[in-house]
Scaffold this active site. Structure first.
Site, mmCIF file in Angstrom:
data_model
loop_
_atom_site.group_PDB
_atom_site.id
_atom_site.type_symbol
_atom_site.label_atom_id
_atom_site.label_comp_id
_atom_site.label_asym_id
_atom_site.label_seq_id
_atom_site.Cartn_x
_atom_site.Cartn_y
_atom_site.Cartn_z
ATOM 1 N N THR A 102 1.015 -1.257 -0.170
ATOM 2 C CA THR A 102 -0.062 0.032 -0.056
ATOM 3 C C THR A 102 0.843 1.238 -0.082
ATOM 4 O OG1 THR A 102 -1.651 -1.183 1.274
ATOM 5 C CG2 THR A 102 -1.856 1.255 1.204
ATOM 6 N N LYS A 177 -7.158 1.100 -2.754
ATOM 7 C CA LYS A 177 -6.904 0.930 -1.531
ATOM 8 C C LYS A 177 -6.843 2.064 -0.631
ATOM 9 C CE LYS A 177 -5.010 -1.876 1.788
ATOM 10 N NZ LYS A 177 -3.882 -2.408 1.998
ATOM 11 N N LYS A 245 0.533 4.945 8.352
ATOM 12 C CA LYS A 245 1.225 5.144 6.917
ATOM 13 C C LYS A 245 0.327 5.450 5.980
ATOM 14 C CE LYS A 245 2.441 1.918 4.435
ATOM 15 N NZ LYS A 245 2.009 0.992 3.351
#
Length: 297
Positions: A102, A177, A245
């Site tokens: 990701t 995502k 993150k």
């Protein structure tokens, strides 16, 4: 492996909670597997089953038909793909590069552009489903990039995933995502608050999950992670620090598109607190710690 499925040499870089299982499915699918990981010992089981070790990402790329990466942060993605002696520099023309980390949509488009200039095809293909989905081989895989490369990679995707969709050009997988993580972020708050309310009201939380989990509130997060919250099981299926993150990337992309997403911002602030409190290596369900702290205060 069926006769229709051509045997490939697949390079795999990143053997963490997700990658180790994903790579194992490729090996079990009958393909030749070449691996690299910063900590070599994590590859021991795969090497014992017939995988080959390479000393660097570039060495993986040089011998592979398809290269898959699932590493930590965008800076790691940039380093393994675009650094000196990296994947883009060392891969042979015609190689398909698949980043399943990701990561940043902008970085995905940049890698695809530079790869194409060298006769390579690059797909961004982040996944959802955590360690459970990785072990079962039924991850959701969200792909961005060239349709021809996507079709060519499908037999490999099939070994790792259940629902696999090409969402559009390079970067579209990462944007998908981000939408996934945004949905998870606020749902995790909702599950934590629901269970916190149940506890304060004197309800049996396990019984609560069993009943509301069959109705409109039911979800993977309530039904799958709710019981872990209740039992205090914060072992990682997906690390808190990796989720932070992802939320940072999502907030940056939202700001770039001039979107105000208050739920995302609140979730980010709470997960930041969890990291500051020393729980970054736990699973995302550890958010419930904050609610139990409030109840005890």
């Amino acid at each position: 492996m069926s006769m229709a499925t051509e045997k490939k040499t697949v390079g795999f870089i990143g053997l963490g909670i997700m990658g180790l299982s994903m790579a194992g499915h490729i090996l079990d699918g009958g393909h030749d597997l070449v691996v690299f990981n910063r900590t070599k010992s994590k590859a021991d089981d795969l090497l014992a089953k017939g995988a080959t070790w390479a000393a660097s990402p570039g060495e993986v790329a040089a011998v592979s038909d398809i290269v898959i990466t699932i590493v930590g942060y965008p800076k790691d993605v940039e380093e393994v793909y675009l650094g000196n002696g990296g994947i883009v520099e060392c891969a042979r023309p015609g190689t398909i590069l698949i980043d399943m980390t990701t990561s940043s949509p902008e970085l995905a488009t940049r890698i695809a552009r530079l790869a194409e200039a060298r006769g390579l095809a690059a797909l961004d293909a982040p996944v959802s489903g955590g360690d459970v989905g990785a072990k079962a081989g039924n991850l959701a895989i969200m792909v961005g990039g060239d349709e021809k490369a996507y079709r060519a990679a499908m037999p490999i995707f099939d070994l790792m995933g259940g629902k696999i969709v090409n969402m559009g050009p390079a970067g579209a997988g990462q944007h998908t995502k981000m939408a996934n993580q945004i949905a998870i972020a606020s749902t995790m708050l909702a599950v934590g608050e629901s269970l916190s309310y149940a506890a304060a009201a004197g309800l049996d939380q396990t019984a609560l999950i069993e009943v509301i989990g069959t109705g409109a509130a039911g979800s993977f997060l309530l039904n799958g992670l709710g019981p872990k919250m209740v039992s205090g099981d914060y072992a990682p299926g997906f690390f808190v620090h990796h989720f932070v993150k992802d939320l940072n990337i999502a907030l940056a992309e939202a700001a770039r598109m001039r979107l105000d997403l208050p739920g995302l911002g609140l979730a980010k602030s709470l997960y930041d607190k969890l990291v500051a409190d020393g729980f970054g290596e736990e699973g995302t369900q550890a958010l419930y710690r904050l609610y139990t702290q409030l109840a005890e205060a």
